[in-house]
Design a protein around this motif. Structure first.
Motif: not given
Length: 386
Positions: A332-345
């Motif tokens: 299935y088509p899926s996506s992911f959003t997170i709080e910042s760039s991964f290194e700044n999380s």
């Protein structure tokens, strides 16, 4: 490198770990955990065949930063069981501003603050703990309470609640707003994971950011849609997954059932960690670009540009890093959003310091931006019935 070779290296690194004290024990229900550290689990790391390890070794792997699927109960997902072949969904540029913007105006930080204060009061939300099961029951009751107070009587007839049961006792939660279309059976999913863990699961894990923040972020979006008396053309579902921290166990089980039943999931968007703005950095939205559907991800970027007050940054999180990966594995088509760039999380996750009050870098205003994104995702892809 073979997993067995990896584990030999890991063993030398982990000799002094707290887990060694418990290696030959099974924590009983009376201790608050139903966890056998010697039980065998089948895990799959990137570019490797699945291999059996003990539950204790699985915990060590996660503590050392390895990302994997625990496929013990879902070995056919993506192979014998996957979404049926179909014409790939297209994602036109968002154009429903007249419907979306008034709903965004009703979003608030008040509900997320109250909900997260309660959600983080459980000692841990680990999926094999008594408090993990209790936190899931509280979350379900809170969703039900918001629904009864917010949704009109006629809208409530379009809502369905479901506990997706799991053998470990902490169930996933699925809430559905039924679509009105008789010709479009598409389903749009907005998800987060409800469980939390410490590096050593029997230690406290308030899980404020991981993923308490995502859980209450999408709950606020759900509340706002109900308050707006939103009636979609396509069916919209909100998912709160169990056992993400155990190797994406809950979302794999749900995705496998949907694929086996040929449910036509048009798009899935995962919200995992939405609260942290690292001091000295620009406030932004992290758009994950690896192991995701590129067209849906491009659509997400357009939603950020149109509806959010902060920019996005493209970033990567690696293999099996959150529940969107289960849906991708199912086809299935899926996506992911997170709080910042991964290194700044947030670097406090998987510890007793993953709290609301640990730093002013934890921001409910930042979370509010992600609630906007979830509302926009639902309305733009779900359509609306006038």
């Amino acid at each position: 490198m073979k997993l067995s070779v990896c584990i030999l290296s890991i063993a030398s690194l982990a000799l002094a770990s707290p887990l060694e004290t418990y290696q030959q024990q099974s924590l009983s229900v009376q201790d608050g955990f139903d966890l056998d550290l010697n039980a065998l689990r089948l895990i799959q790391l990137e570019n490797q065949a699945p291999e059996w390890v003990t539950e204790g070794r699985k915990i060590e792997l996660k503590a050392l930063g390895f990302k994997f699927f625990d496929v013990t109960n879902n070995q056919d997902l993506g192979h014998g069981i996957q979404s049926p072949a179909r014409v790939k969904s297209s994602f036109p540029s968002p154009n429903a501003t007249e419907k979306v913007l008034p709903i965004l105006e009703t979003l608030s930080t008040q509900g997320p603050k109250e909900n997260l204060e309660k959600f983080t009061s459980f000692r841990t939300r680990y999926y094999r703990s008594d408090t993990g099961r209790a936190s899931q029951k509280w979350l379900l009751s809170r969703i039900s309470e918001i629904t009864s107070k917010t949704a009109s009587a006629s809208l409530q007839k379009l809502l369905k609640f479901r506990e997706f049961t799991h053998p470990w006792g902490q169930n996933s939660i699925i809430v559905q707003i039924q679509g009105s279309s008789s010709s479009d059976d598409g389903v749009v999913i907005i998800g987060a994971h409800q469980d939390s863990t410490n590096l050593w699961p029997f230690l406290p894990a308030p899980g404020a950011d991981d993923d308490g923040s995502g859980s209450v972020t999408i709950l606020e979006s759900y509340r706002a849609l109900l308050a707006a008396d939103y009636r979609p053309s396509r069916t919209i579902e909100f998912h709160w997954y169990s056992a993400e921290e155990g190797g994406l166990l809950g979302s794999q089980a749900v995705a496998q059932e949907y694929a086996a039943s040929s449910v036509n999931v048009i798009a899935m968007s995962q919200f995992d960690m939405t609260a942290w703005v690292k001091r000295g950095t620009r406030e932004e939205v992290g758009i994950i670009i690896d192991y995701v559907d590129p067209d849906l991800t491009k659509f997400n970027m357009e939603l950020v540009d149109l509806y959010m007050d902060i920019p996005f940054v493209q970033t990567q999180c690696g293999y099996a890093c959150s529940d969107h990966a289960s849906w991708r594995k199912a086809g299935y088509p899926s996506s992911f959003t997170i709080e910042s760039s991964f290194e700044n999380s947030n670097k406090n996750i998987h510890s007793s310091n993953d709290r609301i009050d640990i730093s002013d870098e934890f921001s409910f205003e930042h979370m509010l931006e992600f609630s906007k994104l979830a509302v926009a995702f639902a309305v733009e892809l779900g359509g609306y019935n006038d």
